[in-house]
Design a protein around this motif. Structure first.
Motif, PDB file in Angstrom:
ATOM      1  N   HIS A 214      24.501  30.588  41.112  1.00  0.00           N
ATOM      2  CA  HIS A 214      24.850  31.899  40.338  1.00  0.00           C
ATOM      3  C   HIS A 214      25.942  32.606  40.911  1.00  0.00           C
ATOM      4  CE1 HIS A 214      21.816  30.702  37.431  1.00  0.00           C
ATOM      5  NE2 HIS A 214      20.907  30.791  38.517  1.00  0.00           N
ATOM      6  N   ARG A 215      26.613  32.104  41.876  1.00  0.00           N
ATOM      7  CA  ARG A 215      27.336  32.918  42.717  1.00  0.00           C
ATOM      8  C   ARG A 215      28.697  33.405  41.800  1.00  0.00           C
ATOM      9  NH1 ARG A 215      29.965  32.266  48.809  1.00  0.00           N
ATOM     10  NH2 ARG A 215      31.658  33.769  48.562  1.00  0.00           N
ATOM     11  N   GLU A 216      29.238  32.705  41.201  1.00  0.00           N
ATOM     12  CA  GLU A 216      30.356  32.915  40.376  1.00  0.00           C
ATOM     13  C   GLU A 216      30.337  34.175  39.572  1.00  0.00           C
ATOM     14  OE1 GLU A 216      33.516  31.031  37.450  1.00  0.00           O
ATOM     15  OE2 GLU A 216      32.913  29.867  39.186  1.00  0.00           O
ATOM     16  N   GLY A 217      29.038  34.085  38.929  1.00  0.00           N
ATOM     17  CA  GLY A 217      28.549  35.186  37.791  1.00  0.00           C
ATOM     18  C   GLY A 217      28.260  36.252  38.708  1.00  0.00           C
ATOM     19  N   LEU A 218      27.742  36.303  39.789  1.00  0.00           N
ATOM     20  CA  LEU A 218      27.295  37.426  40.805  1.00  0.00           C
ATOM     21  C   LEU A 218      28.742  38.082  41.183  1.00  0.00           C
ATOM     22  CD1 LEU A 218      24.431  35.966  42.654  1.00  0.00           C
ATOM     23  CD2 LEU A 218      24.167  37.958  41.045  1.00  0.00           C
ATOM     24  N   GLU A 219      29.625  37.389  41.489  1.00  0.00           N
ATOM     25  CA  GLU A 219      30.880  38.130  41.635  1.00  0.00           C
ATOM     26  C   GLU A 219      31.440  38.770  40.517  1.00  0.00           C
ATOM     27  OE1 GLU A 219      33.493  35.010  43.395  1.00  0.00           O
ATOM     28  OE2 GLU A 219      32.136  34.735  45.240  1.00  0.00           O
ATOM     29  N   ALA A 220      31.358  38.214  39.528  1.00  0.00           N
ATOM     30  CA  ALA A 220      31.835  38.981  38.308  1.00  0.00           C
ATOM     31  C   ALA A 220      30.960  40.226  38.091  1.00  0.00           C
ATOM     32  CB  ALA A 220      31.752  37.980  37.061  1.00  0.00           C
ATOM     33  N   ARG A 221      29.801  40.198  38.124  1.00  0.00           N
ATOM     34  CA  ARG A 221      28.966  41.402  37.935  1.00  0.00           C
ATOM     35  C   ARG A 221      29.157  42.389  39.174  1.00  0.00           C
ATOM     36  NH1 ARG A 221      22.936  39.425  37.340  1.00  0.00           N
ATOM     37  NH2 ARG A 221      23.604  37.529  37.930  1.00  0.00           N
ATOM     38  N   PHE A 222      29.303  41.753  40.103  1.00  0.00           N
ATOM     39  CA  PHE A 222      29.851  42.838  41.235  1.00  0.00           C
ATOM     40  C   PHE A 222      31.137  43.690  41.053  1.00  0.00           C
ATOM     41  CE2 PHE A 222      32.270  43.908  45.128  1.00  0.00           C
ATOM     42  CZ  PHE A 222      31.325  44.544  45.938  1.00  0.00           C
TER      43      PHE A 222
ATOM     44  N   VAL B  11      32.261  52.473  39.009  1.00  0.00           N
ATOM     45  CA  VAL B  11      32.174  53.464  40.042  1.00  0.00           C
ATOM     46  C   VAL B  11      33.532  53.933  40.374  1.00  0.00           C
ATOM     47  CG1 VAL B  11      31.533  54.019  42.412  1.00  0.00           C
ATOM     48  CG2 VAL B  11      29.976  52.742  41.080  1.00  0.00           C
ATOM     49  N   ASP B  12      34.483  52.851  40.689  1.00  0.00           N
ATOM     50  CA  ASP B  12      35.656  53.252  41.058  1.00  0.00           C
ATOM     51  C   ASP B  12      36.775  52.170  40.487  1.00  0.00           C
ATOM     52  OD1 ASP B  12      38.293  53.966  42.181  1.00  0.00           O
ATOM     53  OD2 ASP B  12      37.346  53.857  44.126  1.00  0.00           O
ATOM     54  N   PRO B  13      37.514  52.391  39.267  1.00  0.00           N
ATOM     55  CA  PRO B  13      38.188  51.456  38.627  1.00  0.00           C
ATOM     56  C   PRO B  13      39.490  50.893  39.429  1.00  0.00           C
ATOM     57  CG  PRO B  13      37.648  53.277  37.103  1.00  0.00           C
ATOM     58  CD  PRO B  13      37.471  53.665  38.416  1.00  0.00           C
ATOM     59  N   ILE B  14      40.276  51.897  40.439  1.00  0.00           N
ATOM     60  CA  ILE B  14      41.194  51.455  41.349  1.00  0.00           C
ATOM     61  C   ILE B  14      40.744  50.812  42.417  1.00  0.00           C
ATOM     62  CG2 ILE B  14      42.776  52.403  42.915  1.00  0.00           C
ATOM     63  CD1 ILE B  14      43.062  54.767  41.215  1.00  0.00           C
ATOM     64  N   GLU B  15      39.217  50.874  42.845  1.00  0.00           N
ATOM     65  CA  GLU B  15      38.896  49.944  43.841  1.00  0.00           C
ATOM     66  C   GLU B  15      38.574  48.529  43.399  1.00  0.00           C
ATOM     67  OE1 GLU B  15      37.541  49.167  47.839  1.00  0.00           O
ATOM     68  OE2 GLU B  15      38.748  50.802  46.926  1.00  0.00           O
ATOM     69  N   LYS B  16      38.145  48.543  41.947  1.00  0.00           N
ATOM     70  CA  LYS B  16      37.938  47.177  41.439  1.00  0.00           C
ATOM     71  C   LYS B  16      39.335  46.186  41.369  1.00  0.00           C
ATOM     72  CE  LYS B  16      37.093  44.489  37.507  1.00  0.00           C
ATOM     73  NZ  LYS B  16      38.136  43.753  36.848  1.00  0.00           N
ATOM     74  N   LEU B  17      40.388  46.819  40.912  1.00  0.00           N
ATOM     75  CA  LEU B  17      41.540  46.367  41.101  1.00  0.00           C
ATOM     76  C   LEU B  17      42.018  45.734  42.324  1.00  0.00           C
ATOM     77  CD1 LEU B  17      43.620  48.858  38.852  1.00  0.00           C
ATOM     78  CD2 LEU B  17      42.809  46.894  38.101  1.00  0.00           C
ATOM     79  N   ARG B  18      41.704  46.480  43.436  1.00  0.00           N
ATOM     80  CA  ARG B  18      41.931  45.863  44.874  1.00  0.00           C
ATOM     81  C   ARG B  18      40.975  44.577  44.942  1.00  0.00           C
ATOM     82  NH1 ARG B  18      40.829  47.215  50.667  1.00  0.00           N
ATOM     83  NH2 ARG B  18      38.909  47.970  50.014  1.00  0.00           N
ATOM     84  N   TRP B  19      39.851  44.754  44.514  1.00  0.00           N
ATOM     85  CA  TRP B  19      38.958  43.721  44.833  1.00  0.00           C
ATOM     86  C   TRP B  19      38.902  42.349  44.039  1.00  0.00           C
ATOM     87  CZ3 TRP B  19      34.375  43.040  47.833  1.00  0.00           C
ATOM     88  CH2 TRP B  19      34.071  44.107  48.680  1.00  0.00           C
ATOM     89  N   ASP B  20      39.657  42.699  42.702  1.00  0.00           N
ATOM     90  CA  ASP B  20      40.179  41.464  41.936  1.00  0.00           C
ATOM     91  C   ASP B  20      41.133  40.459  42.718  1.00  0.00           C
ATOM     92  OD1 ASP B  20      38.725  41.850  39.636  1.00  0.00           O
ATOM     93  OD2 ASP B  20      40.220  43.065  38.559  1.00  0.00           O
ATOM     94  N   GLU B  21      42.048  41.188  43.593  1.00  0.00           N
ATOM     95  CA  GLU B  21      42.983  40.489  44.211  1.00  0.00           C
ATOM     96  C   GLU B  21      42.515  39.768  45.499  1.00  0.00           C
ATOM     97  OE1 GLU B  21      46.029  39.665  43.162  1.00  0.00           O
ATOM     98  OE2 GLU B  21      45.229  40.956  41.225  1.00  0.00           O
TER      99      GLU B  21
END
Length: 154
Positions: A44-52, A59-69
């Protein structure tokens, strides 16, 4: 008199046997549950990464953009939380940071994503350790202890 000795020795012998066998049995059951949790994480790793990432966006939309990359390597470090005794999967993530100059080599930053195994399921709540690689988490954060893994027999 013989019956009194037999009645006393049988419970004492049973108790002694239980004390000798208890720890190896507990270790074997514990090892099986860790193996099961590791298998579930891999499935389930891929789904867990998406849930992460979804939890991080709340919590922090800007931080999420950084983690997307970010680059998510396949290596996982297994740990246990010393307070809750729950199994953790620590996944290292690397970020490419924009260079300040054209000639400058871009520095790479590292972070660790935390996934927690509770009640037979993996949970991704956006918890992370910034500027720490997974193998450094034990040294810099004393809340975690490494989980020794035994080679699986196939």
């Amino acid at each position: 008199m013989f019956w009194v000795l037999c009645v006393a020795l049988i419970p004492l012998g049973s108790l002694a046997a239980w004390l000798v066998v208890r720890r190896p049995m507990r270790d074997a059951i514990h090892s099986l549950s860790i193996d099961h949790a590791r298998d579930q994480f891999r499935l389930h790793r891929e789904g867990l990464e998406a849930r992460f990432l979804t939890a991080l966006a709340r919590v922090d939309p800007i931080e999420k953009l950084r983690w997307d990359e970010a680059t998510w390597p396949s290596e996982v470090v297994w740990a246990r939380d010393r307070r809750t005794r729950r199994l953790l999967a620590l996944v290292g993530v690397t970020f490419e940071v924009e260079p300040f100059g054209i000639d400058a080599e871009p520095p790479v930053r590292h972070s660790t994503a935390l996934f927690e195994f509770r009640k037979g399921k993996w949970h991704a709540e956006g918890k992370r350790l910034d500027e720490i690689r997974p193998d450094e988490a034990f040294i810099r954060n004393h809340l975690f202890e490494p989980v020794p893994l035994h080679e699986r027999k196939v």
